[in-house]
Motif scaffolding. Structure first.
Motif, mmCIF file in Angstrom:
data_model
loop_
_atom_site.group_PDB
_atom_site.id
_atom_site.type_symbol
_atom_site.label_atom_id
_atom_site.label_comp_id
_atom_site.label_asym_id
_atom_site.label_seq_id
_atom_site.Cartn_x
_atom_site.Cartn_y
_atom_site.Cartn_z
ATOM 1 N N ALA A 5 0.838 -1.196 0.000
ATOM 2 C CA ALA A 5 0.000 0.000 0.000
ATOM 3 C C ALA A 5 0.874 1.247 0.000
ATOM 4 C CB ALA A 5 -0.914 0.001 1.225
ATOM 5 N N GLY A 6 0.520 2.214 -0.843
ATOM 6 C CA GLY A 6 1.286 3.448 -0.953
ATOM 7 C C GLY A 6 2.256 3.461 -2.120
ATOM 8 N N GLU A 7 2.518 2.295 -2.707
ATOM 9 C CA GLU A 7 3.424 2.247 -3.858
ATOM 10 C C GLU A 7 2.674 2.628 -5.136
ATOM 11 O OE1 GLU A 7 6.774 -1.032 -2.631
ATOM 12 O OE2 GLU A 7 4.946 -1.800 -3.553
ATOM 13 N N HIS A 8 3.452 2.956 -6.168
ATOM 14 C CA HIS A 8 2.881 3.351 -7.455
ATOM 15 C C HIS A 8 3.092 2.255 -8.493
ATOM 16 C CE1 HIS A 8 3.555 7.894 -6.381
ATOM 17 N NE2 HIS A 8 2.678 7.295 -5.598
ATOM 18 N N VAL A 9 2.165 2.174 -9.440
ATOM 19 C CA VAL A 9 2.276 1.241 -10.560
ATOM 20 C C VAL A 9 2.190 2.028 -11.858
ATOM 21 C CG1 VAL A 9 1.188 -0.679 -11.776
ATOM 22 C CG2 VAL A 9 1.256 -0.675 -9.285
#
Length: 407
Positions: free
Chosen positions: A318-322
């Motif tokens: 959670a909180g990461e970017h894709v």
């Protein structure tokens, strides 16, 4: 060996943003998914991309790192409801009839028909035509219809930005409108690592978006049911949502459509398939589909991770970017060819996917098909007289693409 069509496409990408072709070509090594320090996860696999598009439990379009977050800063937090809340489902349900083939074909004929007939006439008369400039005007006309802005309104609305109309150039209002929408789109430059805009960019973006929406309330009330806003009113769409839809479609579909239109003309010429299209006009839908696959104007699509999840054997937190590398995924199928069969794996990935598949898919097909019909009306192939690439733009495209019909 790189063919002429691919070489021009890569040069065009580099003119827009010098780092872009290297990233998109190298991005194929991210298949199916790979983490890049400070930037997040990159996806280069169509099945993984579709899995993410269809998973609204673990991935968001409105959190930091995704397009909805950018939009919320520009036109307000209410877009979160329009993108992911109950308003999103309501909007898509109500506007479904707005984007049937019959309606979009009629809409394109009414808005762009006279300009496209003039294009055909100019080419048939032996004139050299700048397709890049014509595409910007055509798209400007579409934006004018979407936001209910009359040509006479444009100079007044954008007067502070130096817009001045002259009687000698009836296309000037639409060109001015396109340029201001392009300026808004270009404010997304530099958002690879973060979609948080600096205060100066936010202020300018809000100013431009407010100006685009100026005519919407009055147009919503008076618009003919055959227009986009009039149809929204007839469908019972609230003014706020109708306004949001109009602005979002105007901005999201301006640079991308003008880019796809112009690049389609170049790709058909550079591949030699414009001659084949004249011999096989039934391949026109394939030419449009192939153009959208190869150009993939929305070359990269962001999502944010809202809850820990495992994708393709990797743990995303959670909180990461894709970053979904749509250009890399779509171009892995090969170079441009109107004879390429439909590929179910990459089906319309250039328009996104899942519940956020672009609502204007059919409208884009109608507009691009209408342009092709205008170009092929005389039955002669075209040749490119001059081309220049547009520099330092968020959506790569041609500055100039001058063509004429072969003798």
């Amino acid at each position: 060996m790189i063919n002429a069509a691919t070489r021009h496409e890569l040069t065009l990408l580099a003119a827009g943003q010098p780092w872009l072709p290297a990233v998109l070509l190298a991005g194929r090594a991210a298949k199916p998914i790979r983490k890049i320090p400070k930037l997040g996860w990159f996806v280069a696999d169509p099945l993984v991309a579709r899995q993410i598009y269809n998973d609204s439990t673990h991935f968001s379009i409105v959190s930091e790192g995704a397009a909805g977050h950018w939009w919320a800063q520009v036109i307000g937090d209410w877009v979160e409801d329009l993108f992911e809340g109950p308003g999103h489902t309501e909007l898509r349900t109500k506007v479904r009839d707005l984007f049937t083939a019959g309606h979009t074909d009629a809409l394109v004929d009414g808005v762009l028909g006279p300009a496209l007939k003039q294009l055909s006439a100019d080419l048939a008369a032996g004139q050299t035509v700048d397709i890049a400039e014509r595409a910007r005007v055509l798209v400007g006309r579409s934006v004018s219809d979407l936001v209910g802005m009359q040509p006479a309104d444009i100079a007044a609305i954008f007067a502070e930005d130096g817009a001045v109309l002259t009687d000698e150039d009836p296309d000037q209002p639409f060109r001015i409108l396109f340029e201001h929408v392009e300026e808004l789109v270009n404010l997304a430059m530099g958002t690879m690592a973060s979609t948080t805009l600096d205060p100066v960019a936010v202020a300018r973006a809000r100013t431009l978006a407010t100006k685009l929406a100026t005519s919407v309330p009055a147009a919503y009330e008076r618009a003919d049911p055959s227009t986009t806003l009039g149809r929204c009113r007839e469908l019972g769409l609230e003014l706020e949502h109708a306004s949001g839809l109009a602005i979002l479609m105007a901005v999201a579909g301006t640079d991308t459509l003008a880019s796809a239109m112009t690049r389609m003309v170049a790709l058909l010429h550079d591949s030699g398939h414009h001659r084949e299209l004249l011999a096989h006009p039934e391949r026109m839908p394939d030419a449009v589909r192939e153009t959208l696959r190869v150009t993939s104007p929305a070359y990269l699509v962001g999502r944010s991770v809202t809850a820990d999840v495992e994708i393709a054997g990797r743990r995303l937190l959670a909180g990461e970017h894709v970053k979904i590398l749509t250009w890399s995924i779509n171009n892995a199928a090969g170079s441009f060819s109107i004879h390429r069969d439909y590929n179910p794996e990459t089906r319309q990935l250039w328009f996104g996917g899942g519940r956020h598949l672009c609502v204007g898919v059919q409208l884009v097909h109608s507009e691009m098909t209408a342009l092709l019909e205008a170009l092929t009306a005389d039955g002669r192939p075209w040749e490119i007289v001059e081309r220049r690439y547009r520099r330092k733009v968020f959506i790569p495209t041609y500055e100039t693409l001058r063509i004429r019909l072969a003798p």
